[in-house]
Design an enzyme around this catalytic site. Structure first.
Site, PDB file in Angstrom:
ATOM      1  N   THR A  38      62.871  30.966  51.428  1.00 56.86           N
ATOM      2  CA  THR A  38      62.078  29.735  51.399  1.00 56.86           C
ATOM      3  C   THR A  38      62.493  28.863  50.227  1.00 56.86           C
ATOM      4  O   THR A  38      62.671  27.657  50.363  1.00 56.86           O
ATOM      5  CB  THR A  38      60.573  30.078  51.325  1.00 56.86           C
ATOM      6  OG1 THR A  38      60.204  30.710  52.556  1.00 56.86           O
ATOM      7  CG2 THR A  38      59.733  28.839  51.133  1.00 56.86           C
ATOM      8  N   ASN A  40      65.527  32.731  63.978  1.00 53.02           N
ATOM      9  CA  ASN A  40      64.753  33.898  63.570  1.00 53.02           C
ATOM     10  C   ASN A  40      63.888  34.482  64.684  1.00 53.02           C
ATOM     11  O   ASN A  40      63.488  35.624  64.620  1.00 53.02           O
ATOM     12  CB  ASN A  40      63.880  33.540  62.363  1.00 53.02           C
ATOM     13  CG  ASN A  40      63.030  32.317  62.614  1.00 53.02           C
ATOM     14  OD1 ASN A  40      63.517  31.307  63.145  1.00 53.02           O
ATOM     15  ND2 ASN A  40      61.776  32.380  62.265  1.00 53.02           N
ATOM     16  N   GLN A  69      68.838  34.791  58.570  1.00 52.36           N
ATOM     17  CA  GLN A  69      68.914  35.780  59.645  1.00 52.36           C
ATOM     18  C   GLN A  69      70.358  36.132  60.018  1.00 52.36           C
ATOM     19  O   GLN A  69      70.595  37.136  60.685  1.00 52.36           O
ATOM     20  CB  GLN A  69      68.192  35.262  60.905  1.00 52.36           C
ATOM     21  CG  GLN A  69      66.681  35.202  60.782  1.00 52.36           C
ATOM     22  CD  GLN A  69      66.023  36.574  60.688  1.00 52.36           C
ATOM     23  OE1 GLN A  69      66.633  37.593  60.988  1.00 52.36           O
ATOM     24  NE2 GLN A  69      64.787  36.589  60.241  1.00 52.36           N
ATOM     25  N   SER A 112      68.802  35.479  51.859  1.00 49.56           N
ATOM     26  CA  SER A 112      67.620  36.133  51.312  1.00 49.56           C
ATOM     27  C   SER A 112      67.875  37.626  51.185  1.00 49.56           C
ATOM     28  O   SER A 112      68.516  38.234  52.038  1.00 49.56           O
ATOM     29  CB  SER A 112      66.444  35.869  52.250  1.00 49.56           C
ATOM     30  OG  SER A 112      65.404  36.770  51.973  1.00 49.56           O
ATOM     31  N   GLY A 113      67.366  38.236  50.113  1.00 49.86           N
ATOM     32  CA  GLY A 113      67.614  39.652  49.866  1.00 49.86           C
ATOM     33  C   GLY A 113      66.834  40.587  50.766  1.00 49.86           C
ATOM     34  O   GLY A 113      67.362  41.590  51.245  1.00 49.86           O
ATOM     35  N   HIS A 114      65.575  40.252  51.055  1.00 46.07           N
ATOM     36  CA  HIS A 114      64.740  41.260  51.708  1.00 46.07           C
ATOM     37  C   HIS A 114      65.036  41.406  53.206  1.00 46.07           C
ATOM     38  O   HIS A 114      64.503  42.299  53.852  1.00 46.07           O
ATOM     39  CB  HIS A 114      63.251  40.992  51.451  1.00 46.07           C
ATOM     40  CG  HIS A 114      62.650  39.912  52.282  1.00 46.07           C
ATOM     41  ND1 HIS A 114      61.864  40.159  53.378  1.00 46.07           N
ATOM     42  CD2 HIS A 114      62.730  38.577  52.176  1.00 46.07           C
ATOM     43  CE1 HIS A 114      61.469  39.010  53.901  1.00 46.07           C
ATOM     44  NE2 HIS A 114      61.988  38.036  53.198  1.00 46.07           N
ATOM     45  N   THR A 128      63.207  31.946  33.408  1.00 45.12           N
ATOM     46  CA  THR A 128      63.921  33.148  32.985  1.00 45.12           C
ATOM     47  C   THR A 128      64.456  33.884  34.211  1.00 45.12           C
ATOM     48  O   THR A 128      63.729  34.107  35.176  1.00 45.12           O
ATOM     49  CB  THR A 128      62.983  34.063  32.178  1.00 45.12           C
ATOM     50  OG1 THR A 128      62.529  33.328  31.050  1.00 45.12           O
ATOM     51  CG2 THR A 128      63.694  35.319  31.725  1.00 45.12           C
ATOM     52  N   CYS A 154      56.420  34.317  59.627  1.00 47.28           N
ATOM     53  CA  CYS A 154      55.911  33.207  58.844  1.00 47.28           C
ATOM     54  C   CYS A 154      55.061  32.272  59.678  1.00 47.28           C
ATOM     55  O   CYS A 154      54.422  31.387  59.162  1.00 47.28           O
ATOM     56  CB  CYS A 154      57.054  32.427  58.210  1.00 47.28           C
ATOM     57  SG  CYS A 154      57.864  33.381  56.946  1.00 47.28           S
TER      58      CYS A 154
END
Lengths: 400, 379
Positions: free
Chosen positions: B70, B149, B178, B198-200, B236, B322
């Site tokens: 996102t 998706n 995706q 995206s990582g997840h 950070t 989502c």
């Protein structure tokens, strides 16, 4: 279809006489080293050229690596097919369509195997006609084509090569002996190292480290720079000299305006010691005439007095702009501008002498004894060998 | 447990978790601190970037670590639109985007941008001709999802990249959340200026991701502050997150070729079985990504089927996670021209490299039983 090998043409090396073989072997060796991570790649020498056989590896990644290797005049991706008219046609068509942005082309056939039934001239026409009739929007331009498709019909096979991409030129690193590069962390010294490598010189580096005045990060910066240089050679050994005591002594005992000159002389003395220990025959610096106080003719004369080893100064006649351009090209610029103090910036005298003299400096140096401090610095040298990405930062490796 | 909701999120790989833990424990310092620990952390961040760049075959300074899909999509879309609005105010996307793209465009519309939402055909794919016609002198940006998706449809982003590269003032963003690890996509020399990952979705962690930003592309940042990530994303750095993302990317890349082939194999099994099941419609087109299979069972409430399968510890989902809380029909299926009965009864089965043939057979058997039981109740 995919390009299955890379054709490598030598530049200057081809002009060498009896030593030619050793230059070529060095290049083959360097290619092997740089392509180590691709286990299936093999490198073959034939008459006057070299082939990198890809054996299934991605051609573009390997091309990019080869473009960084000195001693290569130019490279082309190539496909090997059997000496069959239809196979040659198909491969030529593929090569044309695979070339981005090409709109005009030319076919050049060389028939080395005279047993092949179609003569060169005739084969040019056959292939040209085939390419034109199988595509839309391409035209032939024999004088100034976007792409020249070269077809070599040899005994063992036919080679189809695409556009010729220029290599770095120069001589294979390792063919011209070794030099010790004074690597400060600035923009110039890595470029000097790069240019020395271009002439076939293997580079070791020396860095003067003054903790706590200069930080671990300043040291790391130098190692990162040296790491970048491994892209062009095989490995780079960095000698890190503990310089704090020498520097403090200079700035306590010597006149302020001569401190910089004397510091440089100390660096030269220590560097010469390293050269002797490591059988290195010259030193290389990033000095360019007139850039800063230490780089006037008088300074060079005074500093150079302490060693009779040749000092290579590849940047001596270059403008800063041109040096910056090369540093961007070799990807060292962004590292060089990291804002850490180094040994040259930490004790900057207010007004360093721009016209020092040998007489004066010898007079000052005679007032105190540096030999013990030099000895201590030399015996405290830490050596870090950088071999390129693969072996770097073992403590991080398990994380990725 | 049979987990077939991998498009919603994936189970983190234990090696990824371990990297995160190790990096958090050993390199906790702020990379901007000038002491040694900070230096180490900065070095690790730099190495992470180099590794990510190498895996994606792009330049190191083209990587910006983000907090996920996102954020990547929002940074790309708003970043380009706000930075380059003087060049023109027309932007293009499709009707089948993820909400993080769609709603970012709607937001820009409120700020005065003109948006073209390209329609899709019945397989969920945009038309190249319509895209070409939509581009005007005023167009500065195109954003297209690579793999849809909900449906798994693949957009011709390579072709679009070639078109986009003919317009010098046009930037092209691909939402590849995706697609990564499922449908290979080359970034360099592709005409793609920005690409979200995206990582997840890759057995990495939530809150990790990256945005590819091609050299020379300037963006207006979403976050201002300490100038981290070349001032494109202040704050950070989530160093351990970045490290874990690289680990997840590496594991994905290593298994990609075999994994894709395996998932296509499983997908074919599902397709063959379901196409013979009465009352089941297959929405995912033949030419689709290997990991998604979208079906509709008109007349049956998808939630009920999901809960019935859940009792057997089999987990699939309705449409996109989502948007699944809205009980409305799927906008994506509606855009493909499906009627309400079909677009409001969609189920999505999504695979991972580790899904097994056994799991798939069990799932198919349980699904068939659930459908039959439900139908018996309804009659």
């Amino acid at each position: 279809m995919q390009y299955d090998h890379i054709l490598i043409r030598y530049g200057e090396m081809a002009l060498k006489g009896k030593n030619r073989k050793s230059f070529i072997l060095q290049l083959q060796n360097n290619l092997r080293q740089q392509l180590q991570e691709f286990p299936n790649v093999t490198i073959k020498r034939t008459q006057g050229r070299m082939f990198v056989l890809l054996n299934g590896h991605d051609p573009e990644v390997i091309m990019d690596k080869c473009k960084n290797i000195f001693g290569i005049q130019s490279l082309s991706l190539a496909i090997k097919v059997r000496n069959e008219e239809e196979e040659i046609k198909a491969a030529a068509l593929w090569a044309l369509q695979n070339e981005q942005g090409a709109r005009t082309f030319k076919v050049s056939v060389k028939r080395i195997d005279k047993n092949f039934p179609i003569r060169s001239q005739q084969m040019n026409q056959v292939l040209g006609a085939h390419l034109l009739s199988s595509t839309i929007g391409y035209t032939v331009d024999v004088h100034n084509p976007d792409m020249e498709i070269k077809v070599e019909i040899r005994k063992e096979a036919t080679y189809i090569t695409s556009s010729v991409i220029p290599g770095l030129g120069g001589l294979p690193v390792g063919s011209s002996g070794k030099t010790l590069l004074l690597l400060s962390g600035g923009i110039d010294s890595p470029v000097a190292g790069f240019l020395a490598m271009k002439r076939g010189v293997e580079v070791e580096a020396v860095h003067f480290h003054s903790p706590p005045f200069t930080s671990e990060r300043a040291k790391q910066k130098v190692l990162d720079l040296a790491e970048k240089l491994t892209n062009y050679g095989n490995k780079v050994k960095v000698h890190i000299v503990p310089f704090t005591k020498v520097q403090q002594h200079i700035f306590r005992e010597m006149p302020d305006n001569y401190a910089m000159t004397i510091m440089r002389r100390m660096m030269m003395r220590i560097s010469e010691r390293i050269c002797k220990n490591e059988s290195i025959l010259s030193m290389t610096t990033g000095e360019s005439l007139g850039q800063v106080a230490s780089q006037t003719m008088e300074s060079m004369n005074t500093i150079n007095e302490v060693t009779n080893y040749p000092i290579l100064r590849p940047l001596v006649a270059m403008d800063k702009d041109d040096i910056v351009k090369i540093s961007r090209k070799i990807d060292t610029y962004d590292i060089s501008i990291r804002p850490y103090e180094d040994c040259c910036t930490i004790f900057v005298p207010k007004s360093p002498k721009t016209r020092p003299s040998r007489e004066k400096v010898n007079e000052f140096e005679a007032q105190t004894d540096f030999s013990g401090l030099i000895e201590e610095a030399v015996s405290g040298i830490e050596v870090v060998t950088l071999t390129g990405k693969a072996g770097a930062e073992e403590k991080f490796n398990d994380l990725f | 447990m049979i987990y077939l909701d991998n498009s919603a999120t994936t189970k983190p790989d234990s090696a990824v978790l371990n990297s995160f833990y190790q990096a958090s424990e050993r390199f906790f310092a702020n990379p901007s601190s000038i002491h040694q620990l900070g230096g180490e952390a900065e070095k690790l961040l730099q190495r992470s970037k180099e590794q990510a760049a190498q895996l994606l075959q792009v330049q190191t300074d083209e990587i910006v670590f983000t907090a996920g899909g996102t954020e990547g999509n929002n940074l790309a879309i708003k970043g380009i639109a706000l930075e380059h609005q003087k060049r023109g105010n027309h932007i293009i996307t499709t009707q089948v985007e993820h909400p993080s793209v769609l709603e970012a465009f709607q937001g820009l519309e409120q700020l005065g941008f003109t948006v073209t939402y390209l329609p899709v055909n019945e397989t969920g794919v945009v038309s190249i001709d319509e895209l070409k016609q939509a581009i005007t002198d005023d167009t500065i940006f195109i954003s297209i999802i690579h793999v849809n998706n909900e449906l798994g449809s693949i957009q011709p982003v390579e072709e679009i990249g070639e078109i986009a590269s003919q317009y010098p003032k046009l930037f092209f963003h691909v939402d590849n959340v995706q697609g990564m690890g499922k449908v290979p996509l080359k970034l360099s020399d592709s005409g793609i200026d920005l690409c979200t990952i995206s990582g997840h979705k890759l057995h990495g962690l939530k809150g990790t991701g990256l945005l590819y930003v091609k050299k020379g592309t300037t963006l207006f940042p979403l976050f201002h502050g300490g100038g981290q990530e070349r001032s494109l994303r202040s704050g950070t750095e989530n160093l351990a997150g970045a490290v874990s993302l690289v680990k997840a990317l590496r594991l994905t890349k290593e298994r990609e070729t075999d994994g894709i082939r395996h998932m296509y194999h499983l997908q074919t099994i599902i397709r063959e079985k379901l196409s013979m099941m009465d009352g089941v419609f297959i929405n995912t087109p033949e030419q689709a990504a290997p990991h998604i299979m979208n079906i509709s069972v008109p007349g049956l409430k998808p939630e009920v089927l999901i809960h019935m399968l859940g009792e057997k510890e089999i987990y699939i989902s309705t449409k996109s996670a989502c948007s699944s809380k809205q009980t409305d029909e799927s906008k994506i299926l509606a855009a493909c021209g499906h009627g309400r009965d079909r677009s409001a009864s969609a189920l999505r089965i999504s695979l991972a490299y580790d899904s097994t043939e056994n799991d798939i057979h069990t799932f198919l058997r349980e699904l068939e039983e659930a459908i039959n039981r439900l139908k018996a109740v309804m009659e």
